[in-house]
Design an enzyme around this catalytic site. Sequence first.
Site, PDB file in Angstrom:
ATOM      1  N   GLY A 140       0.777  -1.236   0.000  1.00  0.00           N
ATOM      2  CA  GLY A 140       0.000   0.000   0.000  1.00  0.00           C
ATOM      3  C   GLY A 140       0.808   1.285   0.000  1.00  0.00           C
ATOM      4  O   GLY A 140       0.348   2.309  -0.504  1.00  0.00           O
TER       5      GLY A 140
ATOM      6  N   GLU B  42       3.926   4.089   5.821  1.00  0.00           N
ATOM      7  CA  GLU B  42       2.701   3.280   5.747  1.00  0.00           C
ATOM      8  C   GLU B  42       1.637   4.056   4.960  1.00  0.00           C
ATOM      9  O   GLU B  42       1.672   5.289   4.897  1.00  0.00           O
ATOM     10  CB  GLU B  42       2.243   2.981   7.190  1.00  0.00           C
ATOM     11  CG  GLU B  42       0.982   2.189   7.356  1.00  0.00           C
ATOM     12  CD  GLU B  42       1.024   0.777   6.794  1.00  0.00           C
ATOM     13  OE1 GLU B  42       1.204   0.638   5.579  1.00  0.00           O
ATOM     14  OE2 GLU B  42       0.816  -0.184   7.566  1.00  0.00           O
ATOM     15  N   ASP B  43       0.718   3.327   4.367  1.00  0.00           N
ATOM     16  CA  ASP B  43      -0.351   4.000   3.617  1.00  0.00           C
ATOM     17  C   ASP B  43      -1.412   4.572   4.548  1.00  0.00           C
ATOM     18  O   ASP B  43      -1.857   5.707   4.386  1.00  0.00           O
ATOM     19  CB  ASP B  43      -0.989   3.050   2.580  1.00  0.00           C
ATOM     20  CG  ASP B  43      -1.444   1.715   3.173  1.00  0.00           C
ATOM     21  OD1 ASP B  43      -1.219   1.460   4.378  1.00  0.00           O
ATOM     22  OD2 ASP B  43      -2.013   0.908   2.409  1.00  0.00           O
TER      23      ASP B  43
ATOM     24  N   ASP C 276      -5.204   2.514  10.893  1.00  0.00           N
ATOM     25  CA  ASP C 276      -6.624   2.308  11.170  1.00  0.00           C
ATOM     26  C   ASP C 276      -6.743   1.929  12.654  1.00  0.00           C
ATOM     27  O   ASP C 276      -6.765   2.803  13.517  1.00  0.00           O
ATOM     28  CB  ASP C 276      -7.097   1.203  10.216  1.00  0.00           C
ATOM     29  CG  ASP C 276      -8.579   0.922  10.283  1.00  0.00           C
ATOM     30  OD1 ASP C 276      -9.304   1.694  10.896  1.00  0.00           O
ATOM     31  OD2 ASP C 276      -9.014  -0.099   9.715  1.00  0.00           O
TER      32      ASP C 276
ATOM     33  N   PHE D  86     -13.828   3.256   4.303  1.00  0.00           N
ATOM     34  CA  PHE D  86     -12.847   2.419   3.601  1.00  0.00           C
ATOM     35  C   PHE D  86     -12.443   3.130   2.311  1.00  0.00           C
ATOM     36  O   PHE D  86     -13.286   3.374   1.444  1.00  0.00           O
ATOM     37  CB  PHE D  86     -13.413   1.034   3.297  1.00  0.00           C
ATOM     38  CG  PHE D  86     -12.335   0.088   2.854  1.00  0.00           C
ATOM     39  CD1 PHE D  86     -11.589  -0.611   3.788  1.00  0.00           C
ATOM     40  CD2 PHE D  86     -12.065  -0.077   1.505  1.00  0.00           C
ATOM     41  CE1 PHE D  86     -10.572  -1.478   3.375  1.00  0.00           C
ATOM     42  CE2 PHE D  86     -11.053  -0.940   1.083  1.00  0.00           C
ATOM     43  CZ  PHE D  86     -10.314  -1.642   2.021  1.00  0.00           C
ATOM     44  N   VAL D  87     -11.150   3.460   2.200  1.00  0.00           N
ATOM     45  CA  VAL D  87     -10.682   4.239   1.047  1.00  0.00           C
ATOM     46  C   VAL D  87      -9.775   3.405   0.143  1.00  0.00           C
ATOM     47  O   VAL D  87      -9.122   2.457   0.597  1.00  0.00           O
ATOM     48  CB  VAL D  87      -9.952   5.527   1.488  1.00  0.00           C
ATOM     49  CG1 VAL D  87     -10.914   6.502   2.142  1.00  0.00           C
ATOM     50  CG2 VAL D  87      -8.793   5.226   2.431  1.00  0.00           C
TER      51      VAL D  87
ATOM     52  N   ASP E 165      -5.728  -0.535  -1.787  1.00  0.00           N
ATOM     53  CA  ASP E 165      -6.502  -1.463  -2.614  1.00  0.00           C
ATOM     54  C   ASP E 165      -7.793  -1.910  -1.953  1.00  0.00           C
ATOM     55  O   ASP E 165      -7.997  -1.736  -0.754  1.00  0.00           O
ATOM     56  CB  ASP E 165      -5.675  -2.722  -2.903  1.00  0.00           C
ATOM     57  CG  ASP E 165      -5.568  -3.611  -1.654  1.00  0.00           C
ATOM     58  OD1 ASP E 165      -5.247  -3.073  -0.571  1.00  0.00           O
ATOM     59  OD2 ASP E 165      -5.831  -4.823  -1.751  1.00  0.00           O
TER      60      ASP E 165
ATOM     61  N   ARG F  62      -5.357   0.276  -6.829  1.00  0.00           N
ATOM     62  CA  ARG F  62      -4.126   0.898  -6.324  1.00  0.00           C
ATOM     63  C   ARG F  62      -3.625   1.996  -7.259  1.00  0.00           C
ATOM     64  O   ARG F  62      -2.946   2.922  -6.835  1.00  0.00           O
ATOM     65  CB  ARG F  62      -3.010  -0.146  -6.182  1.00  0.00           C
ATOM     66  CG  ARG F  62      -3.224  -1.170  -5.079  1.00  0.00           C
ATOM     67  CD  ARG F  62      -1.929  -1.939  -4.839  1.00  0.00           C
ATOM     68  NE  ARG F  62      -2.128  -3.185  -4.122  1.00  0.00           N
ATOM     69  CZ  ARG F  62      -2.163  -3.297  -2.792  1.00  0.00           C
ATOM     70  NH1 ARG F  62      -2.039  -2.238  -2.047  1.00  0.00           N
ATOM     71  NH2 ARG F  62      -2.336  -4.469  -2.216  1.00  0.00           N
TER      72      ARG F  62
HETATM   73  P1  5GP Z   1      -4.513  -1.345  11.136  1.00  0.00           P
HETATM   74  O1  5GP Z   1      -3.674  -2.476  11.624  1.00  0.00           O
HETATM   75  O2  5GP Z   1      -4.022   0.017  11.576  1.00  0.00           O
HETATM   76  O3  5GP Z   1      -5.963  -1.568  11.484  1.00  0.00           O
HETATM   77  O4  5GP Z   1      -4.542  -1.418   9.585  1.00  0.00           O
HETATM   78  C1  5GP Z   1      -3.498  -1.052   8.784  1.00  0.00           C
HETATM   79  C2  5GP Z   1      -3.660  -1.664   7.416  1.00  0.00           C
HETATM   80  O5  5GP Z   1      -5.034  -1.954   7.119  1.00  0.00           O
HETATM   81  C3  5GP Z   1      -3.210  -0.704   6.349  1.00  0.00           C
HETATM   82  O6  5GP Z   1      -1.848  -0.842   6.070  1.00  0.00           O
HETATM   83  C4  5GP Z   1      -4.073  -1.111   5.170  1.00  0.00           C
HETATM   84  O7  5GP Z   1      -3.463  -2.172   4.485  1.00  0.00           O
HETATM   85  C5  5GP Z   1      -5.352  -1.616   5.799  1.00  0.00           C
HETATM   86  N1  5GP Z   1      -6.415  -0.591   5.814  1.00  0.00           N
HETATM   87  C6  5GP Z   1      -6.950   0.037   6.878  1.00  0.00           C
HETATM   88  N2  5GP Z   1      -7.911   0.901   6.516  1.00  0.00           N
HETATM   89  C7  5GP Z   1      -7.974   0.831   5.171  1.00  0.00           C
HETATM   90  C8  5GP Z   1      -8.760   1.514   4.185  1.00  0.00           C
HETATM   91  O8  5GP Z   1      -9.608   2.387   4.451  1.00  0.00           O
HETATM   92  N3  5GP Z   1      -8.535   1.166   2.888  1.00  0.00           N
HETATM   93  C9  5GP Z   1      -7.620   0.226   2.525  1.00  0.00           C
HETATM   94  N4  5GP Z   1      -7.472  -0.020   1.229  1.00  0.00           N
HETATM   95  N5  5GP Z   1      -6.858  -0.432   3.420  1.00  0.00           N
HETATM   96  C10 5GP Z   1      -7.034  -0.122   4.727  1.00  0.00           C
END
Ligand code: 5GP
Length: 168
Positions: A36, A92-93, A96, A145-146, A152, A158
């Site tokens: 990402g 990081e992208d 969340d 969710f983006v 992706d 992407r």
């Molecule tokens: P976390 O562990 O902070 O919940 O999630 C991190 C990962 O979840 C990100 O690196 C990404 O891959 C995925 N993610 C979380 N929210 C989104 C979103 O809104 N869109 C997408 N495409 N991936 C997300």
Amino acid sequence: MLLDEATLRARILELGAEITRDYKGKKLLVVGVLKGSTIFMADLVRSLGPELDVQLDFVAVSSYAGKASTGTVRTLLDLRESPEGKDLLLVEDIVDTGLTLTSLTETLRAHRPASLEVCTLLDKPECRKTPFQPKYTGFKIPNEFVVGFGLDYDERYRQLPCVGVLRT
Ligand code: 5GP
């Protein structure tokens, strides 16, 4: 659309300038979290000052399948460059729940970098399940969710040059 290309690029230039100031005279190892972060990382590293001592590396972890977090973080690809004695900046992208970065930063600290900070393009602070806070954030966004700009949905979208909310 949530963030257009011009807005994204302008903010990334600002982040690059800030990081260039903060890491002056240091050995910076920029580590992208695949897949990402790739589009963001390409823009970010090109916005760093040419005077900086910069190396690039990547890690891959898996925490999501489709739109739902599994809560389990697996390392799929580890660092190739030794971060020992270097200032590691993890790119990081999106943050969340914070579970991925909490786990990944713990793992990377075991490699003894001189310092470890996180730069994320997007942050959804409402969704946090851990106290994790990135040092550098491009944009705080609502709990949606983006996709696009590297993000992706089941490996699609992407390539979009902007960030948009996925409506299904
Ligand atoms: P976390 O562990 O902070 O919940 O999630 C991190 C990962 O979840 C990100 O690196 C990404 O891959 C995925 N993610 C979380 N929210 C989104 C979103 O809104 N869109 C997408 N495409 N991936 C997300």
